[in-house]
Each structure stands twice: as structure tokens, then as C-alpha cells.
Design a protein around this motif. Structure first.
Motif, PDB file in Angstrom:
ATOM      1  N   ILE A  97      33.375 -30.258-155.097  1.00  0.00           N
ATOM      2  CA  ILE A  97      33.961 -31.534-155.522  1.00  0.00           C
ATOM      3  C   ILE A  97      35.472 -31.350-155.570  1.00  0.00           C
ATOM      4  O   ILE A  97      35.967 -30.406-156.194  1.00  0.00           O
ATOM      5  CB  ILE A  97      33.462 -31.959-156.917  1.00  0.00           C
ATOM      6  N   ILE A  98      36.178 -32.246-154.899  1.00  0.00           N
ATOM      7  CA  ILE A  98      37.642 -32.243-154.976  1.00  0.00           C
ATOM      8  C   ILE A  98      38.055 -33.584-155.578  1.00  0.00           C
ATOM      9  O   ILE A  98      37.545 -34.632-155.181  1.00  0.00           O
ATOM     10  CB  ILE A  98      38.275 -32.072-153.584  1.00  0.00           C
ATOM     11  N   CYS A  99      38.923 -33.560-156.560  1.00  0.00           N
ATOM     12  CA  CYS A  99      39.362 -34.825-157.159  1.00  0.00           C
ATOM     13  C   CYS A  99      40.668 -34.619-157.929  1.00  0.00           C
ATOM     14  O   CYS A  99      41.109 -33.482-158.119  1.00  0.00           O
ATOM     15  CB  CYS A  99      38.287 -35.389-158.093  1.00  0.00           C
ATOM     16  N   ASP A 100      41.268 -35.733-158.321  1.00  0.00           N
ATOM     17  CA  ASP A 100      42.441 -35.691-159.191  1.00  0.00           C
ATOM     18  C   ASP A 100      42.040 -36.208-160.560  1.00  0.00           C
ATOM     19  O   ASP A 100      41.287 -37.176-160.671  1.00  0.00           O
ATOM     20  CB  ASP A 100      43.564 -36.582-158.632  1.00  0.00           C
ATOM     21  N   MET A 101      42.536 -35.553-161.593  1.00  0.00           N
ATOM     22  CA  MET A 101      42.205 -35.971-162.953  1.00  0.00           C
ATOM     23  C   MET A 101      43.488 -36.299-163.706  1.00  0.00           C
ATOM     24  O   MET A 101      44.409 -35.479-163.764  1.00  0.00           O
ATOM     25  CB  MET A 101      41.444 -34.858-163.683  1.00  0.00           C
ATOM     26  N   ILE A 102      43.536 -37.512-164.232  1.00  0.00           N
ATOM     27  CA  ILE A 102      44.698 -37.938-165.020  1.00  0.00           C
ATOM     28  C   ILE A 102      44.300 -37.934-166.483  1.00  0.00           C
ATOM     29  O   ILE A 102      43.270 -38.502-166.856  1.00  0.00           O
ATOM     30  CB  ILE A 102      45.137 -39.360-164.614  1.00  0.00           C
ATOM     31  N   ILE A 103      45.099 -37.303-167.291  1.00  0.00           N
ATOM     32  CA  ILE A 103      44.808 -37.289-168.715  1.00  0.00           C
ATOM     33  C   ILE A 103      45.345 -38.569-169.338  1.00  0.00           C
ATOM     34  O   ILE A 103      46.502 -38.924-169.124  1.00  0.00           O
ATOM     35  CB  ILE A 103      45.457 -36.068-169.383  1.00  0.00           C
ATOM     36  N   GLY A 104      44.490 -39.252-170.099  1.00  0.00           N
ATOM     37  CA  GLY A 104      44.888 -40.523-170.690  1.00  0.00           C
ATOM     38  C   GLY A 104      44.524 -41.671-169.764  1.00  0.00           C
ATOM     39  O   GLY A 104      43.837 -41.492-168.756  1.00  0.00           O
ATOM     40  N   ASP A 105      44.989 -42.875-170.086  1.00  0.00           N
ATOM     41  CA  ASP A 105      44.615 -44.039-169.281  1.00  0.00           C
ATOM     42  C   ASP A 105      45.794 -44.637-168.531  1.00  0.00           C
ATOM     43  O   ASP A 105      45.741 -45.752-168.049  1.00  0.00           O
ATOM     44  CB  ASP A 105      43.953 -45.100-170.168  1.00  0.00           C
ATOM     45  N   ASP A 106      46.882 -43.867-168.432  1.00  0.00           N
ATOM     46  CA  ASP A 106      48.075 -44.349-167.743  1.00  0.00           C
ATOM     47  C   ASP A 106      48.139 -43.694-166.367  1.00  0.00           C
ATOM     48  O   ASP A 106      48.255 -42.471-166.246  1.00  0.00           O
ATOM     49  CB  ASP A 106      49.314 -43.986-168.582  1.00  0.00           C
ATOM     50  N   GLU A 107      48.093 -44.548-165.334  1.00  0.00           N
ATOM     51  CA  GLU A 107      48.104 -44.031-163.963  1.00  0.00           C
ATOM     52  C   GLU A 107      49.346 -43.199-163.666  1.00  0.00           C
ATOM     53  O   GLU A 107      49.372 -42.412-162.730  1.00  0.00           O
ATOM     54  CB  GLU A 107      48.044 -45.198-162.961  1.00  0.00           C
TER      55      GLU A 107
END
Lengths: 387, 181
Positions: A97-107
Motif C-alpha cells: 500500500i502506498i499513500c499519503d497521510m495528513i495529520i489533522g483535517d487541514d489539507e
């Protein structure tokens, strides 16, 4: 029949008894559940972490920060017709699995780029260029690579931090499985020009929203909240061939091994209080921040760096202060496993003994520990707990 | 409420006795709720069983933000709705038209489940579109606020209130009609 105006009263009179068969089924389940009930116990009691890295104070701090803050993220479970089963299938079964993870809800927040292959995770962060982590969840070790200077270190993450990594993919898959009967279909939506179908699942402590391609059922985006934290996952690729060297725990050719020590073991209330002091005294100029979650901690790191650069502190002292901040960040995350907590320090002035900044319930305690603006601590009974 | 908090506190620390107490305390209400939603007691018991299995699996992670009863009622409603939706997919019936059996407020099965008077009510409930029935039961039986139901059903509070009014009007009409028979 009673008058129809009394429908509400009539409905309240509905009363059935659970059958003996249901009683037996549920009680059997409870009897057989001790492993489930005790599952996290060992993770809580272990705390044995060591070792890390490098020379300059902020490199040490930044490297440690990524390990700890990312660990916090890994606390967070996310689960996921086109069907629900089709949508979660690649998450449950993909080899890579390759993905980007953003912490919080701000893009606009910093993001982690993740490459997950079995028990290995390769991770880079958008706000820490030149630093790469390769995590082996089986051995609870992290290989930290610094492009600048071509140095490499191994970090032992056994204990509370490692437990989060260890459970990462497994935990994710468990949550999806647990929500198989408890999801909503929210209809169709276009994101990034693609038609998607949206599902939402929620549990006692988490909620997950999945946008999946309407044609292929491949997840395109996942938003999840868990406890007091949230994250966005996107740009998924499933079952893409990954070069073995990217997830190797061997030190790459051209890199030099370096060892240093940073101790994250036995993080306790005093560490947290020191961390709170750094938040208020150094980062926020005498005021406690609105929140101290992982999202805010990540945003605060560059500020801390700038402030430390402005001081004439010795490297040793600056490192100590940075580590205090990180230990403090770690402390309340461990409470996710151990009991209730609440941060309520937003806007409170450092030194204000009349205002509550934080309370938590230590594991096994019937009373709460309450920390005030002057960083004093009192034991408080549940009925006197600040609202 | 305080008792529930204590039970949750113990549950989160691995107490099976706390879990048993929670089940014993709420099982009848939850079975009734599920039966009122699904108008099928066997299915209702399956729903309650599944909800408690999921609840057990939440051990050590559970954090109570509202009432425990409200939380469990929401789980039951979600589970019941998903079963109805699964039926809907299988048989191509819209959720609003989901009347599982040939509806009849004099259906003897309802009388067998709920007794004579309430059996008629249950039979009438079955004739309501599912979304309306759910609003009515959650509000009138479980005491859930419209705002919370709206959040749960992912619709506006006006829609929920509208569904409630329609449900009351239809039931009134059906039950008054019976009286006149």
C-alpha cells in the motif's frame, strides 16, 4: 385501542424480554472474551525505549519527533458498492500500500508519504526533507537515514511507541472488519474530477469515511477520527511492485552508521509537565496553546526550532528542552490506552493557578490528576472534576 | 449516568462483570428497540447480539461521550438499518418503502410478540416507511433528540421532524381507523 393522540405513550409501553437464547449467546461471548478485554494490558505496562541519533540538537529533536508524532498517528485506527466489501478489499488484502497521510483535517498540513510492504513501512515527511524512516514492525526497529551527511541510525522502538507501529496495518484491518455491519452509504460525490461513492463507519471511539472510485471501487481518500485526533489518507496505490531496497533495514551503501542516545522510556507526569512548560513558555510566549494534539505538535516544531535557534542555550540544554516537549507529547497519547484525559489549557496564562490546563485519570485510579496553569497538580474526585 | 460511567470505567479495565452488568441493564430495551424497528424478534435479537459483540471488541478503547443507553441504541439502529439496506439491495426495494412483510396491523405475529394492544401498534408501525419508523421509535421510545437522529441519518433536522410528523399522522390515521372498524 387508545386514542391516537397517545401514540407516544403507547410506544413507550413497548417492552420485550430478551430470550434465554440471546442471554446465553451474549454471556458466552463475554466469557470467551478475556483475551480481547485484556488485549492492550501488556502494551500499557511495557515501557522500554531507547536510543537514537546524531549531533546537532535539532536534528536529534526532529528525528525523535517524527518517530513519536508518527507513532501517535498509528494509534488511530481507520476502517473503511460498489459495496463496502469491495471498497475495503484492497485495504484488507493488498500486499503493498502506498499513500499519503495528513495529520489533522487541514489539507495544507504536512503529510507523510508511506510505502507499506508487509511488516515494513518506509516513510518520508513533507516538512522534514532529507530524512527517511524504514520501520520494521516485527523487530520494533527504525532505520533513520539522513541524506545530508549520509548518516544512518537504528532506533529501538520497543514499548509504547513500538506497540503503535506494531499494530499499524493489523489494527487498521481489525477496525474495518469490526465495522462490517456498522457502516452507512452516503451516496455519490465527485472529488478531484472522479465520481466516487462514499461510506462512513463509526465505532465507540472512531469514525471513518471512505471515498471509493465508482467504477473500480478502489479507495481514493479516507478521512478518519479517533479519540481526539484526525487524519486524511489519499493518493492510494495498491499492490504496486516496490523495490526491496526501499524497505531494507540494511544501511545503504555510502551511508555511515552513527549512534547516540535519547531515552523515551518511563514517560511520566513530570515529563508531561515539563513539556507543557515548553509549549507555554517557549513556543507560545507564556500562554498555553489551544490544543496539544499531534497536528498542533507538528506545526509547533518549526516554531520550537526557531525559538531554540534564537536562544544562547547550549546544545545539550536545547536538546533537553526539545526532548521534554516530545516526551510531553507522548505522555497524553499513552493515556489513550490507559484512561480518560482532557486538555483545556487554551488561552490560559502560564502561572495562573486558578485555571485548569489538563486532567487525566491514571490507570487503576478512582481519582483524577488535575494540572493547573502554574503547573501544580492536585488529586480530584470525579464529582469535582472541572467541566 | 454515574453508574454507567463506573461500569464503562471498569469495562475499559477489562472487567467482564461490568460488561455483564451493562448487558443485563439494557438488553430488554435494546431488544424492544430492534424489534420495533425490524418488527421481527429473532432478527432483533441477532442485532443486539452483534452490537454487544462489537462492544466487547471495543474494550479498552471505549470512551463515553453521551449516555451509554443512547450509544447502544444508536448502534442497534445502525445495525438494523444496515440489515434493511442489505435487503433493499437484494430485492431492489427503496429504504422508504421497506415493509418487509405484507403489512397488517392485525397481524397475529405482532400480537404474539407484543401482546394484544401493542401488537396492533407494532403492526401499524410496520406499515410506515422505514425512515419514518426509525425516527419515531428513536425519538419516542429511546428518547433520542431530533438533532442526534438527524446526525445519525445524515439528513437535516427539518427532514427528521417532517418524518416524525408524517409517522405520527399515519399512525393516528391507522389506529383511529381501527377503532372505527
Amino acid at each position: 385501542m387508545r386514542p391516537a393522540d397517545n401514540i407516544n405513550q403507547l410506544i413507550k409501553q413497548l417492552q420485550l424480554k430478551a430470550s434465554a437464547d440471546l442471554d446465553k449467546r451474549v454471556h458466552d461471548k463475554i466469557t470467551k472474551a478475556p483475551a480481547e478485554l485484556k488485549r492492550k494490558e501488556s502494551a500499557v505496562s511495557q515501557s522500554n525505549i531507547r536510543k537514537i541519533i546524531m549531533k546537532s540538537p535539532f536534528v536529534k529533536i526532529a528525528a525523535a519527533a517524527i518517530i513519536i508524532i508518527a507513532a501517535v498517528i498509528l494509534l488511530n485506527p481507520f476502517g473503511g458498492s460498489v459495496t463496502w466489501a469491495q471498497v475495503v478489499e484492497p485495504i484488507l488484502n493488498a500486499r503493498t500500500i502506498i499513500c499519503d497521510m495528513i495529520i489533522g483535517d487541514d489539507e495544507n498540513n504536512p503529510y507523510m508519504h508511506l510505502i507499506i510492504v508487509g511488516s515494513r513501512i518506509r516513510r518520508t515527511m513533507s516538512n522534514q526533507p532529507g530524512m527517511t524512516h524504514v520501520i520494521d514492525t516485527d523487530s520494533s526497529k527504525v532505520l533513520v537515514l539522513f541524506e545530508q551527511g549520509k548518516t544512518a541510525s537504528y532506533v529501538d522502538i520497543e514499548g509504547p511507541v513500538g506497540e503503535r507501529y506494531h499494530n499499524y496495518v493489523k489494527f487498521l484491518r481489525e477496525v474495518i472488519t469490526n465495522h462490517k455491519d456498522n457502516y452507512h452509504e452516503l451516496g455519490e460525490q465527485v472529488i478531484d474530477g472522479r465520481k466516487t461513492i462514499v461510506f462512513e463507519a463509526s465505532g465507540p471511539n472512531e469514525s471513518v469515511k471512505i471515498w471509493a472510485d465508482l467504477k473500480t471501487a478502489i479507495p481514493l481518500r479516507i478521512e478518519m477520527t479517533s479519540g481526539q485526533m484526525s487524519a486524511i489518507l489519499k493518493n492510494f496505490e495498491f499492490d504496486v511492485p516496490v523495490d526491496e531496497s526501499l524497505i531494507s533495514m540494511e544501511i545503504p551503501a555510502g551511508y555511515t552508521y552513527k549512534e547516540s542516545e535519547v531515552d523515551f522510556s518511563n514517560i511520566n507526569e513530570q515529563d508531561f509537565i515539563k513539556g507543557l512548560r515548553v509549549w507555554a513558555e517557549v513556543i507560545y510566549d507564556g500562554i498555553f496553546p489551544e490544543n496539544i494534539d499531534s497536528e498542533n505538535a507538528m506545526k509547533a516544531l518549526p516554531v520550537l526550532r526557531e525559538k531554540l535557534d534564537q536562544t544562547n542555550l547550549s546544545d545539550e540544554k536545547a536538546t533537553e528542552m526539545g526532548m521534554s516537549f516530545l516526551k510531553g507529547t507522548m505522555f497524553h497519547q499513552t493515556l489513550e490506552f490507559q484512561g480518560n484525559w482532557r486538555y483545556m489549557g487554551g488561552g490560559v496564562k502560564l502561572g495562573d493557578a486558578s485555571k485548569v490546563v489538563f486532567w487525566y485519570q491514571p490507570q487503576g485510579s478512582s481519582t483524577y490528576r488535575v494540572i493547573y496553569g502554574d503547573l501544580s497538580v492536585k488529586d480530584v474526585t470525579p464529582e469535582n472534576l472541572p467541566k | 449516568m454515574l453508574e454507567d460511567k463506573l461500569l464503562i470505567w471498569k469495562f475499559n479495565r477489562g472487567s467482564r462483570e461490568a460488561l455483564r452488568s451493562i448487558y443485563e441493564k439494557y438488553k430488554d430495551d435494546l431488544v424492544t428497540l430492534a424489534a420495533a424497528l425490524l418488527t421481527d424478534k429473532n432478527l432483533a435479537e441477532d442485532v443486539v447480539h452483534d452490537v454487544f459483540v462489537s462492544f466487547i471488541e471495543s474494550a479498552r478503547k471505549f470512551r463515553l461521550t453521551g449516555s451509554l443507553k443512547g450509544y447502544l441504541a444508536t448502534c442497534v439502529a445502525n445495525n438494523a438499518r444496515n440489515r434493511i439496506k442489505a435487503n433493499q439491495r437484494r430485492y431492489g426495494v427503496a429504504l422508504d418503502d421497506a415493509n418487509p412483510a405484507a403489512a397488517d396491523s392485525n397481524n397475529p405475529e405482532h400480537r404474539a410478540i407484543f401482546g394484544e394492544n401493542l401488537g396492533r401498534l407494532s403492526g401499524a408501525l410496520e406499515q410506515l416507511p422505514y425512515e419514518q419508523r426509525e425516527v419515531l421509535i428513536l425519538h419516542s421510545y429511546s428518547g433520542m433528540r431530533f438533532k442526534k437522529i438527524a446526525a445519525q441519518q445524515k439528513v437535516s433536522i427539518n427532514t427528521v421532524q417532517g418524518r416524525y410528523r408524517y409517522a405520527i399522522d399515519k399512525l393516528r390515521s391507522m389506529l383511529n381507523g381501527e377503532v372505527r372498524k
